[in-house]
Design an enzyme around this catalytic site. Structure first.
Site, mmCIF file in Angstrom:
data_model
loop_
_atom_site.group_PDB
_atom_site.id
_atom_site.type_symbol
_atom_site.label_atom_id
_atom_site.label_comp_id
_atom_site.label_asym_id
_atom_site.label_seq_id
_atom_site.Cartn_x
_atom_site.Cartn_y
_atom_site.Cartn_z
ATOM 1 N N ASP A 4 -79.104 -35.727 175.062
ATOM 2 C CA ASP A 4 -79.998 -34.595 175.347
ATOM 3 C C ASP A 4 -81.437 -35.088 175.173
ATOM 4 O O ASP A 4 -81.781 -35.679 174.152
ATOM 5 C CB ASP A 4 -79.698 -33.444 174.380
ATOM 6 C CG ASP A 4 -80.406 -32.159 174.789
ATOM 7 O OD1 ASP A 4 -79.707 -31.164 175.032
ATOM 8 O OD2 ASP A 4 -81.652 -32.158 174.861
ATOM 9 N N ASP A 104 -81.398 -31.727 181.445
ATOM 10 C CA ASP A 104 -81.739 -32.794 180.476
ATOM 11 C C ASP A 104 -80.576 -33.161 179.566
ATOM 12 O O ASP A 104 -80.773 -33.683 178.496
ATOM 13 C CB ASP A 104 -82.954 -32.360 179.647
ATOM 14 C CG ASP A 104 -82.583 -31.489 178.459
ATOM 15 O OD1 ASP A 104 -81.620 -30.712 178.575
ATOM 16 O OD2 ASP A 104 -83.246 -31.611 177.419
ATOM 17 N N GLU A 105 -79.362 -32.846 180.015
ATOM 18 C CA GLU A 105 -78.233 -32.989 179.094
ATOM 19 C C GLU A 105 -76.970 -33.452 179.822
ATOM 20 O O GLU A 105 -76.704 -32.984 180.932
ATOM 21 C CB GLU A 105 -78.017 -31.593 178.487
ATOM 22 C CG GLU A 105 -76.911 -31.494 177.526
ATOM 23 C CD GLU A 105 -76.651 -30.046 177.094
ATOM 24 O OE1 GLU A 105 -77.452 -29.144 177.436
ATOM 25 O OE2 GLU A 105 -75.627 -29.838 176.447
HETATM 26 P P1 TTP Z 1 -83.369 -27.903 175.940
HETATM 27 O O1 TTP Z 1 -82.628 -29.208 175.929
HETATM 28 O O2 TTP Z 1 -82.685 -26.701 175.390
HETATM 29 O O3 TTP Z 1 -84.713 -28.058 175.118
HETATM 30 P P2 TTP Z 1 -85.717 -29.290 175.029
HETATM 31 O O4 TTP Z 1 -85.210 -30.502 175.740
HETATM 32 O O5 TTP Z 1 -87.063 -28.822 175.459
HETATM 33 O O6 TTP Z 1 -85.793 -29.544 173.472
HETATM 34 P P3 TTP Z 1 -84.716 -30.292 172.536
HETATM 35 O O7 TTP Z 1 -85.431 -31.494 172.001
HETATM 36 O O8 TTP Z 1 -84.390 -29.292 171.475
HETATM 37 O O9 TTP Z 1 -83.539 -30.658 173.399
HETATM 38 O O10 TTP Z 1 -83.829 -27.531 177.414
HETATM 39 C C1 TTP Z 1 -84.223 -28.506 178.361
HETATM 40 C C2 TTP Z 1 -85.364 -28.008 179.204
HETATM 41 O O11 TTP Z 1 -84.981 -26.819 179.897
HETATM 42 C C3 TTP Z 1 -86.604 -27.638 178.404
HETATM 43 O O12 TTP Z 1 -87.465 -28.745 178.193
HETATM 44 C C4 TTP Z 1 -87.241 -26.573 179.238
HETATM 45 C C5 TTP Z 1 -86.102 -25.934 180.009
HETATM 46 N N1 TTP Z 1 -85.806 -24.613 179.425
HETATM 47 C C6 TTP Z 1 -86.380 -23.493 180.037
HETATM 48 O O13 TTP Z 1 -87.063 -23.595 181.055
HETATM 49 N N2 TTP Z 1 -86.122 -22.268 179.481
HETATM 50 C C7 TTP Z 1 -85.365 -22.120 178.358
HETATM 51 O O14 TTP Z 1 -85.170 -20.993 177.884
HETATM 52 C C8 TTP Z 1 -84.792 -23.283 177.738
HETATM 53 C C9 TTP Z 1 -83.960 -23.167 176.494
HETATM 54 C C10 TTP Z 1 -85.052 -24.508 178.312
HETATM 55 MG MG MG Z 2 -83.323 -31.239 175.431
#
Ligand code: TTP
Ligand code: MG
Length: 389
Positions: A4, A104-105
């Protein structure tokens, strides 16, 4: 192995503008002129901003109250997609199977590769280094024998973390963690277990099975996950998929009725395609191209996975109105939905949605039988001679 990316959109923004590095950065929404929309929500934020209590989904004004020195940026969706594609082309160099769950995962399946990769820790290190070097952002990875534990492990030492849970130590790893660390446990479920005196995953795993059983399948799934038993319920095996359609207008247009009708036509096409493939998606994105070829995109993650045209359209209309000023002529609109895998679907039991979906599937069948455009929403009649209708 579960990967992730860290603070993904924020990390890409920082890569685009290195002056932001080390600062609290919030990713918000921007209008077509590149100006920030003040009443949006935080899509994500850098870890520096998280120290102030800022979280994804929080209204921007609230986040700025918590962290007034934060810098708000955003709007480079094409760059996020490019970075995501670059990352997953790196993972494809090593993992025989990459199951992308979101932008992103992904789960990287290395089963059966023990003889080529006797040490998965080394491979994870390589993947993380290549992402850093080639894409300029960081990824956290969890290595474990099950998906559930892999996902929890990749979160365990975020950002820029690598957590390895050896086989047989799954339950031990999970035991001290709060139950909310298990993906799929919502606020309500958390409160429910707290009332039973269950706060950690260890405590959850220790509740006798007979006591869990009576609460149904959902509770059983959580209990199994807490016990380290592989359980794919919250991340079913779905192929990564993104479906989008766009159309360049015969003549540039600033006519909102025409543009919305075009958007509806494109959503109909996207909906029909994903229903036919049996897919559902959670992230709706809309693109608009101005007459000077400036192209802007906005996206929204829905609270549930859907294949329903009506629901996709509702999100798409809001997005279009956010990104278009309403008077500058456009030359193209596009709409798409990407697969985020299905998490829990309480809405499965939602009668109205089910009926709506059933109706749309019937219309799909009619169109298949009598030709495309046999049944069209009244709004589309406006498009008249637009091709295919
Ligand atoms: P995530 O992997 O949930 O968050 P992240 O990568 O920003 O942070 P982390 O280090 O905790 O993994 O989500 C991936 C991307 O998806 C995030 O950068 C932005 C987008 N996103 C939105 O647009 N709206 C949302 O509500 C969420 C949760 C994520
Ligand atoms: Mg993330």
């Amino acid at each position: 192995m579960h990967l992730d990316l860290d603070a993904f959109f924020a990390s890409v923004e920082i890569k685009l503008n290195p002056l932001l590095r080390g600062k609290p950065v919030l990713v918000g929404r921007v209008d077509p002129h590149g100006r920030l929309v003040p009443r949006g929500v935080v899509a994500t934020c850098s870890y520096e901003a998280r120290k102030f209590g800022v979280k994804s989904g929080m209204p921007l004004f609230q986040a700025l109250k918590l962290c007034p020195q934060a810098i708000v940026v955003g709007g480079h969706f094409e760059e996020y997609v490019k970075a995501s594609e670059a990352v997953f082309s790196i993972t494809a160099r090593y993992a025989p199977k990459v199951e992308q769950i979101g932008i992103d995962e992904a789960f990287l399946d290395f089963s059966g590769t023990e003889w080529i990769y006797p040490n998965l820790g080394k491979i994870a290190k390589k993947i993380r280094e290549e992402i850093k070097r080639e894409v300029g952002i960081t990824a956290s990875i969890g290595i474990a024998t099950t998906k559930v534990v892999g996902k929890v492990a990749s979160d365990y030492q975020k950002p820029d973390g690598l957590t390895y849970v050896p086989a047989g130590r799954e339950k031990e790893f999970l035991a001290p963690l709060p139950i909310a660390d298990l993906p799929g446990i919502g606020r309500k479920m958390e409160e429910y277990f707290h009332r039973l005196g269950v706060k950690t995953l260890g405590e959850l795993a220790n509740v006798p099975f007979e006591k869990i059983e009576v609460y149904g399948k959902f509770a059983i799934n959580l209990w199994e996950a807490a016990s380290g038993v592989d359980n794919i319920w919250f991340v079913p095996r779905v192929e990564a998929k993104s479906v989008s359609h766009s159309e360049t207008f015969a003549k540039n247009s600033a006519d909102i009725k025409f543009i919305l009708a075009m958007l509806q036509k494109l959503v109909e096409e996207v909906g029909t395609e994903i229903r036919k493939e049996g897919y559902t998606g959670r992230c709706v994105h809309v693109t608009a191209r101005y007459r000077d070829f400036r192209t802007v995109s906005h996206q929204r993650v829905l609270p549930y996975s859907t294949s329903c045209t009506k629901e996709i359209y509702e999100a798409a209309e809001v997005l279009l109105k956010e990104l278009w000023d309403g008077y500058t002529p456009l030359r193209l609109v596009g709409v798409g939905i990407s697969q985020f895998g299905e998490t829990i679907q309480p809405s499965l039991f939602d009668n109205v949605r089910e009926k709506r979906l059933e109706l749309e599937k019937r219309i799909d069948q009619l169109c298949e039988k009598f030709g495309e455009g046999a049944v069209v929403p009244a709004a589309l009649i406006r498009l008249g001679k637009v091709k295919n209708l």
